[in-house]
Structures are given as C-alpha cells and as structure tokens.
Design an enzyme around this catalytic site. Structure first.
Site, PDB file in Angstrom:
ATOM      1  N   ASP A  67       0.603  -1.295  -0.060  1.00 14.18           N
ATOM      2  CA  ASP A  67      -0.031  -0.042  -0.058  1.00 14.18           C
ATOM      3  C   ASP A  67       0.891   1.312   0.015  1.00 14.18           C
ATOM      4  O   ASP A  67       1.992   1.239   0.209  1.00 14.18           O
ATOM      5  CB  ASP A  67      -0.941  -0.026   1.318  1.00 14.18           C
ATOM      6  CG  ASP A  67      -0.263  -0.381   2.575  1.00 14.18           C
ATOM      7  OD1 ASP A  67       0.932  -0.485   2.485  1.00 14.18           O
ATOM      8  OD2 ASP A  67      -0.987  -0.824   3.411  1.00 14.18           O
ATOM      9  N   ASN A 136      -7.622  -3.049  14.405  1.00 13.87           N
ATOM     10  CA  ASN A 136      -9.280  -3.361  13.735  1.00 13.87           C
ATOM     11  C   ASN A 136      -9.261  -4.603  12.943  1.00 13.87           C
ATOM     12  O   ASN A 136     -10.257  -5.031  12.230  1.00 13.87           O
ATOM     13  CB  ASN A 136      -9.867  -2.235  13.177  1.00 13.87           C
ATOM     14  CG  ASN A 136      -9.190  -1.667  11.884  1.00 13.87           C
ATOM     15  OD1 ASN A 136      -8.240  -2.257  11.348  1.00 13.87           O
ATOM     16  ND2 ASN A 136      -9.776  -0.590  11.446  1.00 13.87           N
ATOM     17  N   HIS A 138      -7.475  -4.876  10.232  1.00 13.28           N
ATOM     18  CA  HIS A 138      -7.056  -4.632   8.541  1.00 13.28           C
ATOM     19  C   HIS A 138      -5.666  -5.198   8.260  1.00 13.28           C
ATOM     20  O   HIS A 138      -4.547  -5.341   9.187  1.00 13.28           O
ATOM     21  CB  HIS A 138      -7.114  -3.054   8.384  1.00 13.28           C
ATOM     22  CG  HIS A 138      -5.887  -2.251   8.958  1.00 13.28           C
ATOM     23  ND1 HIS A 138      -6.141  -1.205   9.749  1.00 13.28           N
ATOM     24  CD2 HIS A 138      -4.578  -2.345   8.704  1.00 13.28           C
ATOM     25  CE1 HIS A 138      -4.949  -0.552   9.811  1.00 13.28           C
ATOM     26  NE2 HIS A 138      -4.098  -1.338   9.244  1.00 13.28           N
ATOM     27  N   GLU A 143      -9.605  -2.166   5.095  1.00 11.50           N
ATOM     28  CA  GLU A 143     -10.267  -1.676   6.270  1.00 11.50           C
ATOM     29  C   GLU A 143     -11.577  -2.616   6.434  1.00 11.50           C
ATOM     30  O   GLU A 143     -12.225  -3.190   5.654  1.00 11.50           O
ATOM     31  CB  GLU A 143     -10.734  -0.540   6.305  1.00 11.50           C
ATOM     32  CG  GLU A 143      -9.606   0.534   6.237  1.00 11.50           C
ATOM     33  CD  GLU A 143      -8.911   0.681   7.748  1.00 11.50           C
ATOM     34  OE1 GLU A 143      -8.722  -0.174   8.561  1.00 11.50           O
ATOM     35  OE2 GLU A 143      -8.509   1.801   7.921  1.00 11.50           O
TER      36      GLU A 143
HETATM   37  C1  GLP Z   1      -0.737   0.392   8.626  1.00 11.59           C
HETATM   38  C2  GLP Z   1      -0.443  -0.421   7.430  1.00 11.59           C
HETATM   39  C3  GLP Z   1      -0.497  -1.868   7.663  1.00 11.59           C
HETATM   40  C4  GLP Z   1       0.038  -2.186   8.983  1.00 11.59           C
HETATM   41  C5  GLP Z   1      -0.498  -1.804   9.979  1.00 11.59           C
HETATM   42  C6  GLP Z   1      -0.080  -2.079  11.492  1.00 11.59           C
HETATM   43  O1  GLP Z   1      -1.856   0.935   8.756  1.00 11.59           O
HETATM   44  N1  GLP Z   1      -1.244  -0.058   6.448  1.00 11.59           N
HETATM   45  O2  GLP Z   1       0.120  -2.606   6.396  1.00 11.59           O
HETATM   46  O3  GLP Z   1       0.066  -3.842   8.833  1.00 11.59           O
HETATM   47  O4  GLP Z   1      -0.732  -0.434   9.994  1.00 11.59           O
HETATM   48  O5  GLP Z   1       1.050  -1.372  11.920  1.00 11.59           O
HETATM   49  P1  GLP Z   1       2.115  -1.512  12.960  1.00 11.59           P
HETATM   50  O6  GLP Z   1       3.062  -2.928  12.496  1.00 11.59           O
HETATM   51  O7  GLP Z   1       2.660  -0.367  12.929  1.00 11.59           O
HETATM   52  O8  GLP Z   1       1.227  -2.030  14.223  1.00 11.59           O
END
Ligand code: GLP
Length: 243
Positions: A67, A136, A138, A143
C-alpha cells in the site's frame, strides 16, 4: 495455519527474516510482497545485516508493496516508499526498478489500481506476502466493511487506523485519509503468507482474525481460508490464541 510463538519482538523479527531469507535463497528471482508499519522493521534490519555479512542477495528479487498513502509524495518521510528505502531497499542489492509500490500521486487512482493489479498478475502473484495486522483487523489498508474488497483500491482509512498512524505524524490532521491498497485478491494469490504480530495491543485483533468467524468486518480473517499461512508472533500478541 502454522503458528510460531516467540518470546519477544527481537525473536519474532528473526523468525520473520528467516522465512523471507529462506524464500530468497530457494528462489533468487522470487516476488516478495512487502509491508510497512512498526512490526516488520526488526525483520528488515535482520535481512540488511545478513546481506551485509555477505550471504544473502536480493539482486534477482522483485518486490510488490501492499500500500501507499494517497497524495503523499514519495519523498515525504511518512510515505511508504520512503519507509521501504530507509528500512530495506537502500541497504541491500535490490535493483530499484524491481521495487514496486502503488503511486500515491497518480492523477487517476482507478487507472493506477488497474495498473497495480496487472503488475501483480504479470509477476505471477507473490511467492511470499508479508503482512502486519491493524488493531481493527485490517491488512494492508483493507479496512473492515460489509464485503471483502478484492482488487487494488482507494481505501478510506477508519478512525482507528488514523489514530494508530497519527503517532508517526506531527498531528492527527496530517495523517492522509486515503490510501491505495492491494486488495484481498492480490493478498490471497500469494503462495505463502507470513503474518507478523507483536505486543499485547494486538492480542484481541489476532484472536478475532484467527480464532473467530471469517468476516469482512475483520479483513484478516480471510487468511483462515489460505492454504499456507505462517503466523509469527510474540507471546503477548498471541495470548488470545490457544497453544
Ligand atoms: C498500517 C499499514 C499496515 C500495517 C498496520 C499495522 O496501517 N497499512 O500494513 O500492518 O498499519 O502497523 P504496525 O505494525 O505499526 O502496528
């Protein structure tokens, strides 16, 4: 699904890096689906270390990131392109032209999403897709919602995601509200999926994703239907799953 429990973040990172390194060694021209966020930083650091010690080469590897924030320039320090450069690409022998992220500045997001899906198809899908997990449920920026969104798409970030990611921006107002994300089809097409999770704050999301019903309100739950998922987590993150 295979579950690898580790003591802490460092051990989780080493396991994730080992799975990626094994993929690269077994197939030097493999396609890696890569993720951003805090979780994979330690794994990328291990890969850089192994590259610098001489054993591991990314010269033939192609990458497809999950992304990118919409309308954030690649040189912005919170863009996912910038994240990948500083955490991995700048320190290994990967060819710049073999690294792919959605273009957050594309004038027409729909055309860009089509281009990205065509690219994933042309590469034959990912050999290994690395994922983190949002609070959540995702994955990428898929989402929670009434349906699983299959193609690469422009996603509206939920309040939970904006709040979580605001820690990295000067203020909550600066967090982009939209992002281009690989859809569920691109993720499910990967031959192997490695999910990395760390910390007690992820325990509930892990339990909902992997021990609850498959439901688009918890996007990661679709992974229960994938034939080759490896969930790597520290004890805290996996505390809601039975041994
Ligand atoms: C972001 C990214 C995800 C990631 C998630 C968790 O929103 N788009 O790809 O897995 O958050 O992030 P973190 O590893 O910082 O908890």
């Amino acid at each position: 699904m295979r579950v690898i429990r580790t003591e802490n973040y460092e051990a989780m990172s080493a396991q994730v890096a080992a799975l990626i390194a094994a993929q690269v060694i077994a197939k030097p021209d493999c396609v890696l689906g890569l993720a951003t966020g805090s979780t994979p930083i330690g794994a990328y650091a291990r890969l850089v270390e192994w590259r610098q010690k001489g054993g591991l080469s990314f010269a033939g590897v192609r990458t497809v990131n999950l992304d990118e924030y919409y309308e954030l320039p690649p040189e912005h320090e919170q863009s996912y392109r910038h994240f990948m450069q500083i955490n991995l690409f700048d320190h290994v022998d990967i060819l710049p032209e073999n690294t792919n992220l959605p273009d957050g500045l594309a004038p027409d997001p729909e055309t860009e999403c089509d281009r990205y899906d065509a690219l994933i198809d042309a590469l034959g899908g990912c050999d290994l897709q690395l994922l983190g997990l949002g609070h959540n449920g995702h994955i990428g920026f898929n989402e929670p919602g009434p349906v699983f969104v299959l193609p690469t798409h422009l996603a509206f970030l939920t309040e939970s995601t904006i709040n979580a990611n605001s820690r990295l921006f000067a203020s909550k107002e600066e967090v982009p509200r939209m992002a281009l994300t690989m859809g569920i089809r691109g993720i499910m097409k990967a031959k192997r999926v490695v999910v990395a999770v760390s910390g007690a704050d992820k325990a509930e999301a892990v339990a909902r994703a992997f021990a609850g019903p498959v439901n688009p309100e918890v996007p990661a739950s679709i992974l229960q239907l994938h034939p080759d998922v490896v969930l790597v987590g520290d004890r805290a993150a996996l505390s809601g799953l039975e041994e």
